[in-house]
Design a protein around this motif. Structure first.
Motif, PDB file in Angstrom:
ATOM      1  N   THR A 135     -42.895 -20.739  17.129  1.00 57.08           N
ATOM      2  CA  THR A 135     -43.094 -21.327  18.460  1.00 57.08           C
ATOM      3  C   THR A 135     -43.375 -20.298  19.545  1.00 57.08           C
ATOM      4  N   SER A 136     -43.139 -19.018  19.250  1.00 62.28           N
ATOM      5  CA  SER A 136     -43.247 -17.920  20.212  1.00 62.28           C
ATOM      6  C   SER A 136     -42.184 -17.957  21.301  1.00 62.28           C
ATOM      7  N   MET A 137     -41.189 -18.794  21.168  1.00 68.40           N
ATOM      8  CA  MET A 137     -40.073 -18.766  22.117  1.00 68.40           C
ATOM      9  C   MET A 137     -39.380 -17.412  22.016  1.00 68.40           C
ATOM     10  N   THR A 138     -39.011 -16.843  23.169  1.00 70.36           N
ATOM     11  CA  THR A 138     -38.398 -15.521  23.188  1.00 70.36           C
ATOM     12  C   THR A 138     -37.043 -15.538  23.884  1.00 70.36           C
ATOM     13  N   TYR A 139     -36.260 -14.519  23.590  1.00 71.54           N
ATOM     14  CA  TYR A 139     -34.916 -14.400  24.148  1.00 71.54           C
ATOM     15  C   TYR A 139     -34.609 -12.916  24.233  1.00 71.54           C
ATOM     16  N   TYR A 140     -34.014 -12.486  25.373  1.00 68.00           N
ATOM     17  CA  TYR A 140     -33.785 -11.073  25.609  1.00 68.00           C
ATOM     18  C   TYR A 140     -32.328 -10.785  25.951  1.00 68.00           C
ATOM     19  N   GLY A 141     -31.886  -9.611  25.555  1.00 70.33           N
ATOM     20  CA  GLY A 141     -30.595  -9.145  25.993  1.00 70.33           C
ATOM     21  C   GLY A 141     -30.624  -8.790  27.470  1.00 70.33           C
ATOM     22  N   ASP A 142     -29.473  -8.874  28.125  1.00 65.80           N
ATOM     23  CA  ASP A 142     -29.412  -8.657  29.567  1.00 65.80           C
ATOM     24  C   ASP A 142     -29.859  -7.251  29.956  1.00 65.80           C
ATOM     25  N   SER A 143     -29.579  -6.282  29.110  1.00 66.76           N
ATOM     26  CA  SER A 143     -29.856  -4.892  29.476  1.00 66.76           C
ATOM     27  C   SER A 143     -31.339  -4.534  29.411  1.00 66.76           C
ATOM     28  N   VAL A 144     -32.155  -5.387  28.790  1.00 69.37           N
ATOM     29  CA  VAL A 144     -33.578  -5.062  28.647  1.00 69.37           C
ATOM     30  C   VAL A 144     -34.489  -6.105  29.285  1.00 69.37           C
ATOM     31  N   ALA A 145     -33.946  -7.229  29.704  1.00 70.87           N
ATOM     32  CA  ALA A 145     -34.764  -8.296  30.285  1.00 70.87           C
ATOM     33  C   ALA A 145     -35.553  -7.750  31.483  1.00 70.87           C
ATOM     34  N   GLY A 146     -36.832  -8.047  31.496  1.00 72.71           N
ATOM     35  CA  GLY A 146     -37.699  -7.585  32.574  1.00 72.71           C
ATOM     36  C   GLY A 146     -38.348  -6.245  32.297  1.00 72.71           C
ATOM     37  N   ARG A 147     -37.867  -5.525  31.293  1.00 69.97           N
ATOM     38  CA  ARG A 147     -38.451  -4.219  30.939  1.00 69.97           C
ATOM     39  C   ARG A 147     -39.095  -4.240  29.562  1.00 69.97           C
ATOM     40  N   PHE A 148     -38.545  -5.003  28.646  1.00 75.67           N
ATOM     41  CA  PHE A 148     -39.037  -5.061  27.276  1.00 75.67           C
ATOM     42  C   PHE A 148     -39.713  -6.409  27.041  1.00 75.67           C
ATOM     43  N   THR A 149     -40.718  -6.404  26.164  1.00 75.56           N
ATOM     44  CA  THR A 149     -41.417  -7.627  25.796  1.00 75.56           C
ATOM     45  C   THR A 149     -41.577  -7.676  24.288  1.00 75.56           C
ATOM     46  N   ILE A 150     -41.148  -8.774  23.689  1.00 72.43           N
ATOM     47  CA  ILE A 150     -41.321  -8.981  22.250  1.00 72.43           C
ATOM     48  C   ILE A 150     -42.519  -9.898  22.038  1.00 72.43           C
ATOM     49  N   SER A 151     -43.282  -9.593  20.997  1.00 73.54           N
ATOM     50  CA  SER A 151     -44.455 -10.422  20.680  1.00 73.54           C
ATOM     51  C   SER A 151     -44.679 -10.381  19.181  1.00 73.54           C
ATOM     52  N   ARG A 152     -45.598 -11.211  18.708  1.00 72.35           N
ATOM     53  CA  ARG A 152     -45.867 -11.215  17.260  1.00 72.35           C
ATOM     54  C   ARG A 152     -47.337 -11.468  16.995  1.00 72.35           C
ATOM     55  N   ASP A 153     -47.781 -11.043  15.829  1.00 76.89           N
ATOM     56  CA  ASP A 153     -49.135 -11.294  15.340  1.00 76.89           C
ATOM     57  C   ASP A 153     -48.976 -11.909  13.957  1.00 76.89           C
ATOM     58  N   ASN A 154     -49.100 -13.223  13.879  1.00 78.71           N
ATOM     59  CA  ASN A 154     -48.859 -13.902  12.603  1.00 78.71           C
ATOM     60  C   ASN A 154     -49.873 -13.506  11.540  1.00 78.71           C
ATOM     61  N   ALA A 155     -51.086 -13.231  11.945  1.00 76.81           N
ATOM     62  CA  ALA A 155     -52.126 -12.869  10.973  1.00 76.81           C
ATOM     63  C   ALA A 155     -51.786 -11.549  10.282  1.00 76.81           C
ATOM     64  N   LYS A 156     -51.096 -10.675  11.001  1.00 75.05           N
ATOM     65  CA  LYS A 156     -50.734  -9.372  10.444  1.00 75.05           C
ATOM     66  C   LYS A 156     -49.298  -9.335   9.939  1.00 75.05           C
ATOM     67  N   ASN A 157     -48.548 -10.416  10.106  1.00 71.72           N
ATOM     68  CA  ASN A 157     -47.125 -10.426   9.755  1.00 71.72           C
ATOM     69  C   ASN A 157     -46.378  -9.286  10.468  1.00 71.72           C
ATOM     70  N   GLU A 158     -46.652  -9.144  11.740  1.00 70.07           N
ATOM     71  CA  GLU A 158     -46.032  -8.067  12.504  1.00 70.07           C
ATOM     72  C   GLU A 158     -45.380  -8.591  13.778  1.00 70.07           C
ATOM     73  N   VAL A 159     -44.333  -7.918  14.173  1.00 72.46           N
ATOM     74  CA  VAL A 159     -43.646  -8.183  15.429  1.00 72.46           C
ATOM     75  C   VAL A 159     -43.586  -6.870  16.199  1.00 72.46           C
ATOM     76  N   TYR A 160     -43.681  -6.975  17.518  1.00 75.25           N
ATOM     77  CA  TYR A 160     -43.759  -5.785  18.349  1.00 75.25           C
ATOM     78  C   TYR A 160     -42.687  -5.831  19.437  1.00 75.25           C
TER      79      TYR A 160
END
Length: 123
Positions: free
Chosen positions: A55-80
């Motif tokens: 679904t691409s829903m994301t959730y962040y820890g308080d210490s990194v919210a606003g600075r870190f971004t998680i994403s994924r590429d399903n075609a490559k089976n990768e998360v960043y």
């Protein structure tokens, strides 16, 4: 059995950026929630971020919210994990992990882990 492999760690000055990658094996990648955790020496493993690959829903820890971004590429089976405005307190070994649980921030909910990649932020 899913195998995970992180890459992209290194040494960076405070205020800089790094992008971590996690490559996952297996054909059911889209069924998982993928998470990033970190562990500094002498500290417990800390939740950083998670993403539902389906679904691409994301959730962040308080210490990194606003600075870190998680994403994924399903075609490559990768998360960043894009890490910006890094601080010395972000220094840790960063791990990616996979779960099918709804307890996204709990390390015990994850059943496959990568070997980790070191991130060091100098002041």
């Amino acid at each position: 059995q899913v195998q995970l492999a992180e890459s992209g760690g290194g040494l960076v000055q405070a205020g800089g950026s790094l992008r971590l990658s996690c490559a996952a094996s297996g054909r059911t990648f889209s069924m998982y929630v993928m998470g990033w955790f970190r562990q500094a020496p002498g500290k417990e493993r800390e939740f950083v971020a998670a993403i539902s690959v389906r679904t691409s829903m994301t959730y962040y820890g308080d210490s990194v919210a606003g600075r870190f971004t998680i994403s994924r590429d399903n075609a490559k089976n990768e998360v960043y994990l894009q890490m910006n405005s890094l601080k010395p307190g972000d220094t840790a070994v960063y791990y990616c992990a996979k779960t099918t649980s709804t307890r996204w921030s709990s390390p015990s909910a994850y059943d496959s882990w990568g070997q980790g990649t070191q991130v060091t932020v100098s002041s």
